[in-house]
Design an enzyme around this catalytic site. Structure first.
Site, PDB file in Angstrom:
ATOM      1  N   CYS A   1     -10.140  -1.610  -3.733  1.00  0.00           N
ATOM      2  CA  CYS A   1      -9.554  -0.377  -4.073  1.00  0.00           C
ATOM      3  C   CYS A   1     -10.391   0.527  -5.361  1.00  0.00           C
ATOM      4  O   CYS A   1     -10.079   1.377  -5.869  1.00  0.00           O
ATOM      5  CB  CYS A   1      -8.115  -0.378  -4.572  1.00  0.00           C
ATOM      6  SG  CYS A   1      -7.886  -1.757  -5.977  1.00  0.00           S
TER       7      CYS A   1
ATOM      8  N   ASP B   1      -9.034  -9.566  -0.512  1.00  0.00           N
ATOM      9  CA  ASP B   1      -8.405  -8.103  -0.867  1.00  0.00           C
ATOM     10  C   ASP B   1      -7.916  -8.232  -2.403  1.00  0.00           C
ATOM     11  O   ASP B   1      -6.793  -8.257  -2.557  1.00  0.00           O
ATOM     12  CB  ASP B   1      -7.071  -7.862   0.008  1.00  0.00           C
ATOM     13  CG  ASP B   1      -6.456  -6.407  -0.430  1.00  0.00           C
ATOM     14  OD1 ASP B   1      -7.093  -5.606  -1.200  1.00  0.00           O
ATOM     15  OD2 ASP B   1      -5.367  -6.097   0.228  1.00  0.00           O
TER      16      ASP B   1
ATOM     17  N   GLN C   1       0.825  -1.034  -0.013  1.00  0.00           N
ATOM     18  CA  GLN C   1       0.091  -0.065   0.013  1.00  0.00           C
ATOM     19  C   GLN C   1       0.986   1.044  -0.049  1.00  0.00           C
ATOM     20  O   GLN C   1       1.812   1.404   0.726  1.00  0.00           O
ATOM     21  CB  GLN C   1      -1.054   0.121   1.179  1.00  0.00           C
ATOM     22  CG  GLN C   1      -2.168  -1.257   1.452  1.00  0.00           C
ATOM     23  CD  GLN C   1      -3.237  -0.682  -0.010  1.00  0.00           C
ATOM     24  OE1 GLN C   1      -3.231   0.476  -0.209  1.00  0.00           O
ATOM     25  NE2 GLN C   1      -3.912  -1.617  -0.059  1.00  0.00           N
TER      26      GLN C   1
ATOM     27  N   GLU D   1      -1.648 -16.614  -1.948  1.00  0.00           N
ATOM     28  CA  GLU D   1      -0.890 -15.396  -2.998  1.00  0.00           C
ATOM     29  C   GLU D   1      -0.543 -16.196  -4.361  1.00  0.00           C
ATOM     30  O   GLU D   1       0.335 -17.101  -4.097  1.00  0.00           O
ATOM     31  CB  GLU D   1      -0.166 -14.475  -2.258  1.00  0.00           C
ATOM     32  CG  GLU D   1       0.746 -13.798  -3.226  1.00  0.00           C
ATOM     33  CD  GLU D   1      -0.365 -12.642  -3.825  1.00  0.00           C
ATOM     34  OE1 GLU D   1      -0.186 -12.646  -5.092  1.00  0.00           O
ATOM     35  OE2 GLU D   1      -1.063 -12.325  -3.454  1.00  0.00           O
TER      36      GLU D   1
ATOM     37  N   TYR E   1      -5.806 -13.371  -1.772  1.00  0.00           N
ATOM     38  CA  TYR E   1      -5.148 -12.314  -2.496  1.00  0.00           C
ATOM     39  C   TYR E   1      -4.033 -11.790  -1.232  1.00  0.00           C
ATOM     40  O   TYR E   1      -4.213 -10.470  -1.204  1.00  0.00           O
ATOM     41  CB  TYR E   1      -5.936 -11.272  -3.189  1.00  0.00           C
ATOM     42  CG  TYR E   1      -7.090 -11.846  -3.965  1.00  0.00           C
ATOM     43  CD1 TYR E   1      -6.729 -12.162  -5.496  1.00  0.00           C
ATOM     44  CD2 TYR E   1      -8.371 -12.029  -3.579  1.00  0.00           C
ATOM     45  CE1 TYR E   1      -7.704 -12.727  -6.281  1.00  0.00           C
ATOM     46  CE2 TYR E   1      -9.280 -12.639  -4.693  1.00  0.00           C
ATOM     47  CZ  TYR E   1      -8.898 -12.908  -5.710  1.00  0.00           C
ATOM     48  OH  TYR E   1      -9.873 -13.323  -6.627  1.00  0.00           O
TER      49      TYR E   1
END
Length: 419
Positions: A370, A343, A240, A293, A272
C-alpha cells in the site's frame, strides 16, 4: 512539485504545470513543502473537488487531507500515481530500465471506473489519455470515483463535533457530506451529530446497511465477501476499504502465481494475513496454507474463517516471530517449492523480515503493497538476495487520494535455490 534553486518544493493542491500562489509551510535541506492558495494558470485537468472541505478555496488549516488529489481529473490522478511508482522503483529501489523492462507500472482503474473510455489519442503534448467520463464542467457530486468507501473514520474534537483531520495536523474539520463513502454510510448522518466523550467514530457497511462503531467497538463482526466466499471481520478491524478491493487483490495475486514454479502440496504462507483473505482464497484452490497474523482479534477470526477449509492453518503470532523460528527449525528444502503472499503494513516488511524470509528460499513471493516507497525498499532487499522482480500490477483503490495498491511478484533465481 516546483523547484527553489536546487531544492524540490512539493506543493499540495496544485497540478504539475500549473502556476499558483502558494504558502511555504516547511523547509528542509533537500526539499520544502508548500500549500497552494490560489490558481493563477489552471491545468486542463483541474476539477472541482468532490470533498468540499478539501477545496482550494478553503484556508489550508481548514482543508482536509482525505481527498488530496480530488482537484485532478481521475485519469491524470492515475498517471501521477504511476509516476510515483516509477520514481520509487528507480530512485529508492535502484532498479534499472533493463530490470523493469516488460513490467507495467500503470495504475489501473477498478470497479465502476474500470470501464472508463479513453480517446486513445497519444498525439497530445502531455501524452495523457482523456477520460470522457470525468470532463471539465461536471459538478463535484457527479464526478466518477465516488461512493467506494465501505468504512469511514471520523475523529472527535473536544466539543464533540466530528470530521476528518486537516492535512498534516490533528485539527478536526466538520464535514457536510461524505461523497466517497457508500450511500448507506452517509445515510447514518453520524457526521452531523456530536459525539462528546468518544475519540473516534467509525461508520462501517454491513451488507446493504451500515452501522456506527464507537472507539474500538464491542467485538461484533461483519461479513465480508471475496467473490462468493464469506469471511468474518471485526466491525472495527481492518479490511480493504474500497468496495471492489478484495476481489481485485485476490484476482491479482492469483494472476501473479507462477504455477510452473510451485507445488500445490508444498507449505505455502500468507504473512501479515489479517483474517485470512489471501490464505482462504489459496486454500480454496487446493493449496496447503498457513496464515500468520499478530493482531489477536484478527487471528481469532482467521481461525474461525479457516474452518471452511481442510488445508488452511492459522497462527496468532507476529510474522517476525514465525519467520525467525522457521529459519531456525525448517529443513533446507521445506519451502523451496512454496508460494509466499506478503501483505505488510504501510511501513513495509523491513530488512529483518526479508532476510529471514529469503533464508527459507520460497520459489515465489507475491508482495501486496500500500506504499510504493516501502515496496521499493523491500524490492531492493529481495533483488539483492536473489529474487527477480517478475511482475507488477497497480490499482487505483483510493480514488481522489494519493494512495494506491501494488501487487509485485518476485521469483527466486537459480543461484539462490539452496542454503
Amino acid at each position: 512539485m516546483a523547484r527553489d534553486g536546487g531544492r524540490v518544493v512539493f506543493v499540495s493542491g496544485a497540478i504539475p504545470g500549473e502556476r499558483v500562489r502558494a504558502r511555504l509551510i516547511e523547509t528542509r535541506p533537500r526539499f520544502a513543502r508548500a500549500v497552494a492558495l490560489e490558481v493563477l494558470d489552471a491545468s486542463a485537468d483541474r476539477r472541482p473537488n468532490p470533498v468540499a472541505e478539501a477545496a482550494i478555496a478553503r484556508a489550508p488549516e481548514q482543508r482536509v487531507g482525505s481527498a488530496d488529489l480530488g482537484h485532478i481529473a481521475l485519469p491524470r490522478q492515475r498517471v501521477l500515481k504511476q509516476q510515483v511508482l516509477d520514481d520509487a522503483l528507480r530512485r529508492i529501489g535502484r532498479f534499472t530500465d533493463d530490470q523493469l523492462q516488460g513490467l507495467s507500472t500503470s495504475v489501473r482503474a477498478v470497479g465502476a471506473e474500470a470501464g472508463l473510455v479513453s480517446t486513445g489519442d497519444d498525439s497530445a503534448d502531455d501524452g495523457l489519455a482523456v477520460d470522457v467520463t470525468d470532463p471539465a464542467g461536471l459538478p463535484a457530486n457527479a464526478r466518477p470515483g465516488l461512493r467506494w468507501r465501505t468504512r469511514e473514520t471520523l475523529h472527535v474534537a473536544d466539543d464533540g463535533t466530528v470530521g476528518h483531520f486537516a492535512a498534516r495536523s490533528h485539527t478536526v474539520v466538520p464535514l457536510e457530506r461524505l461523497p466517497l463513502a457508500s450511500i448507506a454510510i452517509e445515510t447514518l448522518d453520524a457526521h452531523r451529530r456530536r459525539w462528546a466523550g468518544h475519540e473516534r467514530v467509525q461508520l462501517v457497511t454491513d451488507g446493504d446497511s451500515a452501522r456506527i462503531v464507537l472507539d474500538g467497538g464491542h467485538r461484533a463482526t461483519v461479513t465480508r465477501r471475496v467473490h462468493d466466499l464469506e469471511l468474518l471481520v471485526d466491525e472495527a478491524g481492518f479490511w480493504q476499504v474500497h468496495r471492489d478491493a478484495a476481489n481485485t487483490l485476490v484476482d491479482a495475486v492469483a494472476r501473479a502465481v507462477d504455477v510452473s514454479r510451485i507445488s500445490v502440496d508444498a507449505p505455502h504462507l500468507d504473512l501479515y494475513g489479517g483474517v485470512g483473505m489471501f490464505g482462504a482464497w489459496l486454500a480454496r484452490a487446493g493449496m496447503s496454507v498457513t496464515t500468520v497474523e499478530a493482531d489477536e482479534r484478527a487471528a481469532e477470526l482467521a481461525a474461525v474463517n479457516a474452518q471452511q477449509f481442510d488445508r488452511l492453518d492459522t497462527r496468532g503470532e507476529s510474522t517476525e516471530q514465525f519467520l525467525k523460528r522457521e529459519r531456525e527449525q525448517a529443513s533446507a528444502t521445506m519451502y523451496r517449492e512454496s508460494l509466499v503472499v506478503l501483505d505488510p503494513p504501510r511501513s513495509g516488511a523491513g530488512t529483518k523480515v526479508i532476510g529471514d524470509l529469503v533464508a527459507l528460499h520460497p520459489a515465489q513471493i507475491v508482495y501486496v503493497a500500500c506504499d510504493p516507497v516501502a515496496l521499493a525498499r523491500d524490492a531492493r532487499a529481495l533483488a539483492d538476495q536473489g529474487y527477480r522482480l517478475a511482475g507488477l500490477q497497480a490499482f487505483d483503490l483510493f480514488p481522489h487520494s494519493h494512495h494506491f495498491e501494488t501487487v509485485a511478484s518476485f521469483i527466486r533465481e537459480a543461484a539462490s535455490s539452496t542454503r
